[in-house]
Design a protein around this motif. Structure first.
Motif, PDB file in Angstrom:
ATOM      1  N   MET A  34       0.831  -1.172   0.000  1.00  0.00           N
ATOM      2  CA  MET A  34       0.000   0.000   0.000  1.00  0.00           C
ATOM      3  C   MET A  34       0.881   1.242   0.000  1.00  0.00           C
ATOM      4  O   MET A  34       1.862   1.324   0.713  1.00  0.00           O
ATOM      5  CB  MET A  34      -0.897  -0.013   1.244  1.00  0.00           C
ATOM      6  CG  MET A  34      -1.850   1.122   1.303  1.00  0.00           C
ATOM      7  SD  MET A  34      -2.964   0.843   2.701  1.00  0.00           S
ATOM      8  CE  MET A  34      -3.449   2.493   2.988  1.00  0.00           C
ATOM      9  N   ALA A  35       0.489   2.234  -0.801  1.00  0.00           N
ATOM     10  CA  ALA A  35       1.275   3.459  -0.907  1.00  0.00           C
ATOM     11  C   ALA A  35       1.130   4.294   0.359  1.00  0.00           C
ATOM     12  O   ALA A  35       0.106   4.243   1.041  1.00  0.00           O
ATOM     13  CB  ALA A  35       0.815   4.269  -2.118  1.00  0.00           C
ATOM     14  N   ASN A  36       2.173   5.046   0.656  1.00  0.00           N
ATOM     15  CA  ASN A  36       2.124   5.938   1.811  1.00  0.00           C
ATOM     16  C   ASN A  36       1.180   7.102   1.525  1.00  0.00           C
ATOM     17  O   ASN A  36       1.213   7.670   0.433  1.00  0.00           O
ATOM     18  CB  ASN A  36       3.522   6.482   2.122  1.00  0.00           C
ATOM     19  CG  ASN A  36       4.433   5.389   2.641  1.00  0.00           C
ATOM     20  OD1 ASN A  36       3.963   4.428   3.224  1.00  0.00           O
ATOM     21  ND2 ASN A  36       5.732   5.547   2.429  1.00  0.00           N
ATOM     22  N   PRO A  37       0.369   7.472   2.522  1.00  0.00           N
ATOM     23  CA  PRO A  37      -0.525   8.617   2.304  1.00  0.00           C
ATOM     24  C   PRO A  37       0.283   9.916   2.236  1.00  0.00           C
ATOM     25  O   PRO A  37       1.345  10.022   2.851  1.00  0.00           O
ATOM     26  CB  PRO A  37      -1.437   8.605   3.522  1.00  0.00           C
ATOM     27  CG  PRO A  37      -0.708   7.833   4.556  1.00  0.00           C
ATOM     28  CD  PRO A  37       0.189   6.876   3.826  1.00  0.00           C
ATOM     29  N   LEU A  50      -3.971  18.865   2.621  1.00  0.00           N
ATOM     30  CA  LEU A  50      -4.755  19.203   1.441  1.00  0.00           C
ATOM     31  C   LEU A  50      -4.642  18.113   0.381  1.00  0.00           C
ATOM     32  O   LEU A  50      -5.632  17.713  -0.235  1.00  0.00           O
ATOM     33  CB  LEU A  50      -4.322  20.552   0.876  1.00  0.00           C
ATOM     34  CG  LEU A  50      -5.145  21.092  -0.280  1.00  0.00           C
ATOM     35  CD1 LEU A  50      -6.606  21.235   0.122  1.00  0.00           C
ATOM     36  CD2 LEU A  50      -4.590  22.417  -0.741  1.00  0.00           C
ATOM     37  N   LYS A  51      -3.442  17.592   0.191  1.00  0.00           N
ATOM     38  CA  LYS A  51      -3.259  16.504  -0.770  1.00  0.00           C
ATOM     39  C   LYS A  51      -3.978  15.237  -0.301  1.00  0.00           C
ATOM     40  O   LYS A  51      -4.526  14.492  -1.104  1.00  0.00           O
ATOM     41  CB  LYS A  51      -1.766  16.217  -0.980  1.00  0.00           C
ATOM     42  CG  LYS A  51      -1.077  17.251  -1.822  1.00  0.00           C
ATOM     43  CD  LYS A  51       0.356  16.861  -2.092  1.00  0.00           C
ATOM     44  CE  LYS A  51       1.042  17.915  -2.931  1.00  0.00           C
ATOM     45  NZ  LYS A  51       2.422  17.553  -3.253  1.00  0.00           N
ATOM     46  N   LEU A  52      -3.967  14.992   1.013  1.00  0.00           N
ATOM     47  CA  LEU A  52      -4.668  13.829   1.560  1.00  0.00           C
ATOM     48  C   LEU A  52      -6.163  13.932   1.267  1.00  0.00           C
ATOM     49  O   LEU A  52      -6.788  12.963   0.821  1.00  0.00           O
ATOM     50  CB  LEU A  52      -4.425  13.710   3.062  1.00  0.00           C
ATOM     51  CG  LEU A  52      -5.178  12.582   3.772  1.00  0.00           C
ATOM     52  CD1 LEU A  52      -4.736  11.225   3.230  1.00  0.00           C
ATOM     53  CD2 LEU A  52      -4.957  12.649   5.263  1.00  0.00           C
ATOM     54  N   LEU A  53      -6.733  15.102   1.501  1.00  0.00           N
ATOM     55  CA  LEU A  53      -8.159  15.292   1.210  1.00  0.00           C
ATOM     56  C   LEU A  53      -8.437  15.134  -0.278  1.00  0.00           C
ATOM     57  O   LEU A  53      -9.452  14.558  -0.675  1.00  0.00           O
ATOM     58  CB  LEU A  53      -8.630  16.665   1.692  1.00  0.00           C
ATOM     59  CG  LEU A  53      -8.770  16.822   3.193  1.00  0.00           C
ATOM     60  CD1 LEU A  53      -9.125  18.254   3.551  1.00  0.00           C
ATOM     61  CD2 LEU A  53      -9.802  15.870   3.748  1.00  0.00           C
ATOM     62  N   PHE A 103     -11.055  12.318  -1.617  1.00  0.00           N
ATOM     63  CA  PHE A 103     -12.305  12.712  -2.240  1.00  0.00           C
ATOM     64  C   PHE A 103     -12.227  12.828  -3.756  1.00  0.00           C
ATOM     65  O   PHE A 103     -13.173  13.297  -4.385  1.00  0.00           O
ATOM     66  CB  PHE A 103     -12.799  14.037  -1.642  1.00  0.00           C
ATOM     67  CG  PHE A 103     -13.189  13.898  -0.203  1.00  0.00           C
ATOM     68  CD1 PHE A 103     -14.340  13.227   0.151  1.00  0.00           C
ATOM     69  CD2 PHE A 103     -12.390  14.416   0.797  1.00  0.00           C
ATOM     70  CE1 PHE A 103     -14.696  13.076   1.485  1.00  0.00           C
ATOM     71  CE2 PHE A 103     -12.737  14.280   2.129  1.00  0.00           C
ATOM     72  CZ  PHE A 103     -13.892  13.604   2.470  1.00  0.00           C
ATOM     73  N   ASN A 104     -11.147  12.397  -4.342  1.00  0.00           N
ATOM     74  CA  ASN A 104     -11.015  12.467  -5.794  1.00  0.00           C
ATOM     75  C   ASN A 104     -11.863  11.374  -6.428  1.00  0.00           C
ATOM     76  O   ASN A 104     -11.765  10.206  -6.076  1.00  0.00           O
ATOM     77  CB  ASN A 104      -9.549  12.316  -6.199  1.00  0.00           C
ATOM     78  CG  ASN A 104      -9.319  12.754  -7.625  1.00  0.00           C
ATOM     79  OD1 ASN A 104     -10.263  12.993  -8.369  1.00  0.00           O
ATOM     80  ND2 ASN A 104      -8.060  12.856  -7.991  1.00  0.00           N
ATOM     81  N   HIS A 105     -12.672  11.762  -7.343  1.00  0.00           N
ATOM     82  CA  HIS A 105     -13.611  10.832  -7.972  1.00  0.00           C
ATOM     83  C   HIS A 105     -12.905   9.902  -8.961  1.00  0.00           C
ATOM     84  O   HIS A 105     -13.130   8.705  -8.971  1.00  0.00           O
ATOM     85  CB  HIS A 105     -14.714  11.638  -8.675  1.00  0.00           C
ATOM     86  CG  HIS A 105     -15.762  10.773  -9.263  1.00  0.00           C
ATOM     87  ND1 HIS A 105     -15.740  10.367 -10.562  1.00  0.00           N
ATOM     88  CD2 HIS A 105     -16.867  10.223  -8.720  1.00  0.00           C
ATOM     89  CE1 HIS A 105     -16.779   9.605 -10.801  1.00  0.00           C
ATOM     90  NE2 HIS A 105     -17.483   9.514  -9.694  1.00  0.00           N
TER      91      HIS A 105
END
Length: 161
Positions: free
Chosen positions: A1-4, A9-12, A16-18
């Protein structure tokens, strides 16, 4: 799994990216259900205000007037927010059903619901013309915003040619 991402702001944006996971039809259906639920809840809250209505005049109050109206400030905040939510959901319902079969019936039903809501608000609210002007304006805000956005898009489209 990739690191968050470490930037909030990038995390959000990632959360929430469709990214096209759902088809436009599925998104329309979900939005229509959500808008319908919001319309139902806000309509009910307007027709049956929190706290109910005065039942008799023995307390010196007007029968049928909202009990919550005795707290003028909070009551009008409730009315404005509730009216804005109802008008926004009606606008969304009309937008999502535009051009579909039975669209005319949807418009008739939603406009009738808005008029019923307005008459119920008028019945349970202490009489004051000033507040009703604000509520009427609040009810038109989502439609005016949508109209301005569409006009802006059209203007930008024409100017880009």
């Amino acid at each position: 799994m990739a690191n968050p991402p470490e930037n909030p702001l990038k995390l959000l944006t990632v959360l929430f990216n469709h990214k096209g996971r759902d088809s436009p039809t599925e998104v329309r259906n979900v939005l229509l259900v959500v808008a319908t639920l919001i319309a139902a809840v806000t309509f009910q809250a307007g027709v049956s205000p929190p706290g109910g209505v005065w039942q008799d005049s023995s307390s010196g109050r007007v029968p049928g007037e909202a009990i919550y109206a005795s707290r003028t400030g909070p009551f009008y905040v409730f009315l404005v927010c509730n009216t804005l939510a109802l008008a926004s959901s009606i606008n969304l319902i009309i937008s999502l059903t535009w051009g579909f079969p039975f669209f005319l019936e949807v418009v008739v039903a939603t406009v009738s619901m808005a008029v019923t809501y307005g008459s119920a608000i008028f019945a349970v609210t202490p009489k004051s013309d000033e507040q009703f002007r604000w509520l009427l304006f609040t009810g038109f805000v989502p439609f005016l915003l949508r109209l301005l956005i569409q006009m802006g898009k059209y203007y930008l489209f024409v100017m880009s040619k």
